[in-house]
Enzyme design. Structure first.
Site, PDB file in Angstrom:
ATOM      1  N   LEU A   1       0.833  -1.306   0.089  1.00 45.16           N
ATOM      2  CA  LEU A   1      -0.073  -0.100   0.125  1.00 45.16           C
ATOM      3  C   LEU A   1       0.922   1.470  -0.045  1.00 45.16           C
ATOM      4  O   LEU A   1       1.702   1.368   0.971  1.00 45.16           O
ATOM      5  CB  LEU A   1      -0.837  -0.089   1.348  1.00 45.16           C
ATOM      6  CG  LEU A   1      -1.700   1.140   1.439  1.00 45.16           C
ATOM      7  CD1 LEU A   1      -2.361   1.564   0.576  1.00 45.16           C
ATOM      8  CD2 LEU A   1      -2.369   1.367   2.863  1.00 45.16           C
ATOM      9  N   SER A   2       0.753   2.073  -0.925  1.00 44.68           N
ATOM     10  CA  SER A   2       1.497   3.592  -1.284  1.00 44.68           C
ATOM     11  C   SER A   2       2.917   3.203  -0.979  1.00 44.68           C
ATOM     12  O   SER A   2       3.547   2.467  -1.880  1.00 44.68           O
ATOM     13  CB  SER A   2       0.882   4.371  -0.310  1.00 44.68           C
ATOM     14  OG  SER A   2       1.368   5.520  -0.159  1.00 44.68           O
ATOM     15  N   TRP A   3       3.855   3.689   0.000  1.00 43.37           N
ATOM     16  CA  TRP A   3       5.170   3.327   0.175  1.00 43.37           C
ATOM     17  C   TRP A   3       5.397   1.979   0.287  1.00 43.37           C
ATOM     18  O   TRP A   3       6.261   1.570  -0.463  1.00 43.37           O
ATOM     19  CB  TRP A   3       5.563   4.183   1.572  1.00 43.37           C
ATOM     20  CG  TRP A   3       6.930   4.087   1.878  1.00 43.37           C
ATOM     21  CD1 TRP A   3       7.867   4.971   1.376  1.00 43.37           C
ATOM     22  CD2 TRP A   3       7.700   3.054   2.541  1.00 43.37           C
ATOM     23  NE1 TRP A   3       9.092   4.757   1.861  1.00 43.37           N
ATOM     24  CE2 TRP A   3       8.969   3.576   2.629  1.00 43.37           C
ATOM     25  CE3 TRP A   3       7.331   2.005   3.310  1.00 43.37           C
ATOM     26  CZ2 TRP A   3      10.101   2.813   3.128  1.00 43.37           C
ATOM     27  CZ3 TRP A   3       8.281   1.058   3.694  1.00 43.37           C
ATOM     28  CH2 TRP A   3       9.687   1.297   3.630  1.00 43.37           C
TER      29      TRP A   3
END
Length: 272
Positions: free
Chosen positions: A99-101
């Site tokens: 998720l994301s980073w």
């Protein structure tokens, strides 16, 4: 679902790890790589919607319950640490969701472990330093972990930062952040920022052979949806799932997204 938590020491790091054992012993375990600054508790709503799957979560160094790394690190090193962590847990083949980073970490793990990583799920993420950026005003709010420790501040910026339904329910996201063990250190947050600033997958994605699901919101101020389309074009075995939400809908709208991801992970077919 049986939950166990322990500390695992690997590669000079001490990681807090939680394993949620699902009801289906034949399912491939799913490793979750979290967003920047967030501890593993933030993903509770998503995990609750995957009762059949064993889920492995961990706090990266300097986040949640994991001590700070003695020095800055890059994604190749951290992906190696995750592999060693899985060895100590007695786990071989896994699916990985980022998720994301954490999507960068998930991509790096897939690069380094082509036989160990069966399937890949990339949520609200991009190709790192070389990508279509969000608005500078929005990205500026990502330079500090204050939103994880100040409820009022988190609620005030949540809508502009994360988009989607959060625009109307910023208080809910702020309360979710306050459920963390603790917000982690500023040094740990800086280490995460540094890792992302010098990494890109743009040239490596065509070589990824894992079946990949890309999940993106059309109202994501941090990672514009164009990045998902670019990744879908570059990844040879990928499919794209777009939803009308924002950056953290995996958490705030897990009732919709968890079944989509679960169906992808349990589909016995191979997609070209």
């Amino acid at each position: 679902m049986t939950v166990t938590e322990r500390y695992v020491s690997v590669g000079g790091q001490r990681l807090r790890v939680r394993v949620d054992r699902g009801t289906d012993p034949s399912a491939v375990p799913l490793v979750l790589c979290n967003g920047i600054g967030a501890s593993l508790e933030v993903l509770d709503p998503f995990v609750e919607h995957l009762p059949g799957t064993t889920v492995i979560r961990f706090d990266v160094p300097g986040t949640g319950g994991s001590p700070i790394s003695f020095a800055p690190y890059g994604f190749p090193y951290l992906a190696w640490v995750v592999g060693r962590m899985l060895n100590k847990l007695g786990v071989s083949v896994v699916d990985v969701l980022g998720l994301s980073w954490g999507g960068a970490l998930a991509q790096q793990f897939a690069f380094q472990n082509p036989r160990r990583c069966r399937r890949l799920v990339l949520v609200s993420t991009g190709t790192g330093a070389v990508m279509v950026p969000g608005h500078p005003r929005v990205l500026a709010k990502m330079l500090t972990p204050k939103r994880f420790s100040d409820t009022g501040y988190a609620a005030s910026i949540a809508g502009e930062l994360y988009g989607g339904t959060v625009r109307r329910h910023g208080d809910d996201v702020a309360k979710l952040f306050m459920q963390q063990l603790h917000a982690g250190s500023k040094t740990g947050y800086v280490h995460q920022l540094m890792a992302g600033a010098v990494w890109t997958s743009i040239h490596a994605l065509p070589a990824v052979r894992q079946q990949t699901l890309i999940v993106a919101g059309t109202d994501d101020p941090i990672i514009p949806v164009a990045n998902a389309r670019i990744m879908n074009w570059l990844l040879p075995h990928s499919q794209l799932y777009l939803h009308a939400g924002g950056h953290v809908d995996l958490i705030t709208n897990s009732a919709e997204l968890a079944p989509v991801i679960g169906a992808f992970l349990t589909d016995p077919g191979e997609r070209a």
